[in-house]
Design a protein around this motif. Structure first.
Motif, PDB file in Angstrom:
ATOM      1  N   GLU A 151       0.820  -1.209   0.000  1.00  0.00           N
ATOM      2  CA  GLU A 151       0.000   0.000   0.000  1.00  0.00           C
ATOM      3  C   GLU A 151       0.858   1.265   0.000  1.00  0.00           C
ATOM      4  OE1 GLU A 151      -2.685  -0.293   3.248  1.00  0.00           O
ATOM      5  OE2 GLU A 151      -3.770  -1.999   2.420  1.00  0.00           O
ATOM      6  N   ASN A 152       1.905   1.286   0.800  1.00  0.00           N
ATOM      7  CA  ASN A 152       2.724   2.495   0.904  1.00  0.00           C
ATOM      8  C   ASN A 152       3.824   2.568  -0.142  1.00  0.00           C
ATOM      9  OD1 ASN A 152       1.301   3.387   3.193  1.00  0.00           O
ATOM     10  ND2 ASN A 152       2.565   2.134   4.548  1.00  0.00           N
ATOM     11  N   GLY A 153       4.335   1.410  -0.562  1.00  0.00           N
ATOM     12  CA  GLY A 153       5.436   1.400  -1.519  1.00  0.00           C
ATOM     13  C   GLY A 153       5.003   1.277  -2.958  1.00  0.00           C
ATOM     14  N   ALA A 154       4.010   0.378  -3.218  1.00  0.00           N
ATOM     15  CA  ALA A 154       3.583   0.141  -4.594  1.00  0.00           C
ATOM     16  C   ALA A 154       2.265   0.828  -4.928  1.00  0.00           C
ATOM     17  CB  ALA A 154       3.460  -1.369  -4.844  1.00  0.00           C
ATOM     18  N   GLY A 155       1.580   1.386  -3.926  1.00  0.00           N
ATOM     19  CA  GLY A 155       0.335   2.085  -4.183  1.00  0.00           C
ATOM     20  C   GLY A 155      -0.815   1.178  -4.560  1.00  0.00           C
ATOM     21  N   ARG A 156      -0.823  -0.048  -4.034  1.00  0.00           N
ATOM     22  CA  ARG A 156      -1.892  -1.008  -4.336  1.00  0.00           C
ATOM     23  C   ARG A 156      -2.045  -1.962  -3.153  1.00  0.00           C
ATOM     24  NH1 ARG A 156       0.457  -5.827  -4.983  1.00  0.00           N
ATOM     25  NH2 ARG A 156       2.648  -5.936  -5.678  1.00  0.00           N
ATOM     26  N   PRO A 157      -3.196  -2.631  -3.037  1.00  0.00           N
ATOM     27  CA  PRO A 157      -3.346  -3.633  -1.977  1.00  0.00           C
ATOM     28  C   PRO A 157      -2.553  -4.890  -2.295  1.00  0.00           C
ATOM     29  CG  PRO A 157      -5.322  -3.566  -3.344  1.00  0.00           C
ATOM     30  CD  PRO A 157      -4.440  -2.430  -3.805  1.00  0.00           C
ATOM     31  N   ALA A 158      -2.208  -5.645  -1.278  1.00  0.00           N
ATOM     32  CA  ALA A 158      -1.484  -6.904  -1.463  1.00  0.00           C
ATOM     33  C   ALA A 158      -2.407  -7.953  -2.065  1.00  0.00           C
ATOM     34  CB  ALA A 158      -0.941  -7.399  -0.129  1.00  0.00           C
ATOM     35  N   SER A 159      -1.871  -8.774  -2.949  1.00  0.00           N
ATOM     36  CA  SER A 159      -2.655  -9.848  -3.553  1.00  0.00           C
ATOM     37  C   SER A 159      -2.685 -11.055  -2.623  1.00  0.00           C
ATOM     38  CB  SER A 159      -2.049 -10.253  -4.901  1.00  0.00           C
ATOM     39  OG  SER A 159      -0.777 -10.860  -4.699  1.00  0.00           O
ATOM     40  N   ASP A 160      -3.655 -11.956  -2.864  1.00  0.00           N
ATOM     41  CA  ASP A 160      -3.738 -13.178  -2.065  1.00  0.00           C
ATOM     42  C   ASP A 160      -2.468 -14.005  -2.223  1.00  0.00           C
ATOM     43  OD1 ASP A 160      -6.220 -12.492  -1.137  1.00  0.00           O
ATOM     44  OD2 ASP A 160      -7.329 -13.758  -2.552  1.00  0.00           O
ATOM     45  N   ARG A 161      -1.909 -14.056  -3.434  1.00  0.00           N
ATOM     46  CA  ARG A 161      -0.697 -14.847  -3.646  1.00  0.00           C
ATOM     47  C   ARG A 161       0.461 -14.288  -2.832  1.00  0.00           C
ATOM     48  NH1 ARG A 161       3.971 -15.129  -5.345  1.00  0.00           N
ATOM     49  NH2 ARG A 161       4.023 -12.921  -5.886  1.00  0.00           N
ATOM     50  N   GLU A 162       0.547 -12.967  -2.738  1.00  0.00           N
ATOM     51  CA  GLU A 162       1.621 -12.365  -1.953  1.00  0.00           C
ATOM     52  C   GLU A 162       1.453 -12.653  -0.465  1.00  0.00           C
ATOM     53  OE1 GLU A 162       2.733  -8.535  -4.821  1.00  0.00           O
ATOM     54  OE2 GLU A 162       1.056  -8.415  -3.399  1.00  0.00           O
ATOM     55  N   LEU A 163       0.208 -12.596   0.021  1.00  0.00           N
ATOM     56  CA  LEU A 163      -0.035 -12.874   1.436  1.00  0.00           C
ATOM     57  C   LEU A 163       0.264 -14.335   1.768  1.00  0.00           C
ATOM     58  CD1 LEU A 163      -3.348 -10.883   2.014  1.00  0.00           C
ATOM     59  CD2 LEU A 163      -1.051 -10.236   2.716  1.00  0.00           C
ATOM     60  N   ILE A 164      -0.196 -15.231   0.920  1.00  0.00           N
ATOM     61  CA  ILE A 164       0.065 -16.654   1.140  1.00  0.00           C
ATOM     62  C   ILE A 164       1.557 -16.941   1.038  1.00  0.00           C
ATOM     63  CG2 ILE A 164      -0.278 -18.972   0.178  1.00  0.00           C
ATOM     64  CD1 ILE A 164      -3.099 -18.062  -0.636  1.00  0.00           C
ATOM     65  N   GLY A 165       2.198 -16.370   0.017  1.00  0.00           N
ATOM     66  CA  GLY A 165       3.628 -16.597  -0.171  1.00  0.00           C
ATOM     67  C   GLY A 165       4.452 -16.092   0.993  1.00  0.00           C
ATOM     68  N   ALA A 166       4.093 -14.926   1.536  1.00  0.00           N
ATOM     69  CA  ALA A 166       4.849 -14.357   2.658  1.00  0.00           C
ATOM     70  C   ALA A 166       4.741 -15.231   3.901  1.00  0.00           C
ATOM     71  CB  ALA A 166       4.360 -12.949   2.958  1.00  0.00           C
TER      72      ALA A 166
END
Length: 468
Positions: A291-306
């Protein structure tokens, strides 16, 4: 939420990258930008990454100056090495694991309240229980990652803020003990001596001064530089011996099951339960970066991957005798400061951590830091943990219901930690989990939050005579 404008201190004006490139995780800005920023990421997390291993070793009885200090050096090396490995999993990715974002992994403070009671006074042999539990907890964490979206509702800011606050409060005693001369000095005339508090104070005030008035790397690495100032003062007073550095080898490979393999129900249960909190921490870090760096919400794949990478990093670290890993929030703030989202910058920092982790002389140098100097840094770090909790809790709607849930959970959690003999008749597994403080507070808050209906529409009014 819109991304903040790139920091003017980075060389965007020189045409190195555009604003869109700065927000792109896959963009490589070139070595001239990537290397110094990668080093900056390592400096921002370096002390926090090593501190949990030092605290666990001290609690077990093989801390600074003990006959088993070689075990402490090994733990410090593994903290650096597997922070680097776990960070690579996040930035590069391994199958479903890894957000492919500039997330820096490091040794987690969250597990300390669970680990300390298990190893207290037990020596090096107790480490087998922790590292085995880390493997089990990491594997469980991987499984949970695929369902993380379905359990987020059970961990609102009131619960996560309470957990972070409990972590900070439960560890503040460690900072004061270290600043006063260390647990081993308790009961002796040296404990609480003025010179000990002077060294700790140098670290605290140097850190505060650089944080408030420094710019760039001077502010970002303020804790590390504060420790350096305290270390220099201790050296001038003749309280530093470099003998461990001279006897340490230049290169060392990690050894599987270095501390052995031992199943402990209390350790495994504690690691599994704290895994939920670690997962939520990672979700918060990913959301903030996107949100602060890329200006977009995190995707489900990014949340699961993290969160999957969290578990994988913890399990791999446990195999080689290291502590559990999680994403580091201070590096999330660093990305907001620089305005550059490139995951390749963090990859360079991860490679530097791995290189340090393979050089035992680095770990040996860390063990020469006087305990009082480390205490000054720990006081600052754990204070910041508690402050971060207050920031989370500031967004809670403090209705009567929420205040009662929070108050009961906090009271029981702190009370059991301060008076562990109150549950001395319970089985060892339950006793250790309950006296950690963090876990009973979290469990009570989660259960009550799910079961108690919210019937109060307005925030609770202040009692008569209390200013609002």
């Amino acid at each position: 939420m819109h991304a903040p404008p790139p920091n003017p201190d980075i060389p965007l004006r020189a045409g190195v990258m555009t604003a869109d490139q700065a927000r792109d995780p896959d963009h490589f800005p070139g070595l001239a930008v990537a290397v110094p920023l990668g080093i900056q990421h390592v400096l921002a997390m370096f002390v926090s990454n090593l501190t949990p291993a030092i605290i666990v070793a001290g609690a077990a009885g093989f801390g600074f100056g003990s006959p088993d200090s070689s075990a402490l050096i090994y733990m410090i090396q593994m903290a650096m090495l597997f922070a680097g490995v776990a960070t690579l999993i996040q930035t590069i990715g391994v199958g479903p694991a890894g957000a492919r974002l500039p997330l820096v992994q490091g040794t987690s403070f969250a597990f300390l309240p669970v680990m300390i009671p298990i190893v207290a006074g037990q020596g090096v042999t107790a480490m087998a229980q922790l590292t085995t539990a880390a493997i089990c907890g990491g594997l469980f964490h991987i499984g949970v990652s695929f369902f993380i979206g379905r359990i987020r509702f059970a961990l609102p800011p009131m619960v996560t803020g309470l957990v972070v606050l409990m972590i900070g409060l439960s560890l503040m005693r460690v900072g004061v003990q270290y600043a006063a001369g260390g647990v081993s000095a308790q009961g002796t005339p040296a404990y609480g001596a003025g010179i000990s508090w002077m060294l700790a104070g140098i670290v605290v005030f140097t850190t505060l001064g650089l944080s408030f008035f420094g710019r760039g790397i001077w502010s970002i690495a303020s804790v590390l530089l504060g420790l350096a100032a305290g270390y220099a003062a201790a050296a001038l007073l003749g309280r530093v011996s470099l003998a461990p550095v001279g006897s340490a080898p230049w290169f060392m490979l990690p050894s599987p099951f270095h501390f052995g393999f031992a199943l402990s129900a209390s350790a495994i249960l504690g690691f599994v339960l704290m895994g939920f909190i670690s997962a939520i921490e990672s979700i918060g870090a990913v959301s903030a970066i996107c949100e602060n760096g890329a200006g977009r919400p995190a995707s489900d794949r990014e949340l699961i991957g993290a969160t999957c990478a969290d578990g994988m990093g913890t399990a791999i670290a446990g195999v080689f005798g290291a502590m559990p890993n999680t994403s580091f929030s201070q590096n999330v703030g660093l990305i907001a400061i620089t305005g550059i989202m490139s995951r390749h910058i963090v990859t360079i920092g991860a490679l530097l951590l791995i290189a340090c982790g393979l050089a035992p002389k680095v770990g040996a140098l860390v063990t020469t830091i006087p305990i009082e100097v480390l205490g000054g840094g720990v006081i600052v770090m754990f204070g910041m943990v508690a402050s971060a909790a207050l920031s989370i809790l500031s967004g809670v709607d403090w209705t009567q219901r929420n205040m009662l849930i929070f108050g009961v959970a906090l009271s029981i959690g702190i009370g059991l930690e301060l008076e562990p003999d109150a549950v001395s008749h319970l089985p060892d597994t339950l006793r250790i989990v309950l006296t950690s403080g963090v876990l009973p507070a979290a469990l009570i808050a989660v259960v009550l939050n799910l079961l108690v209906p919210d019937r109060t529409a307005q925030p609770l009014a202040a009692p008569p005579g209390v200013p609002t």
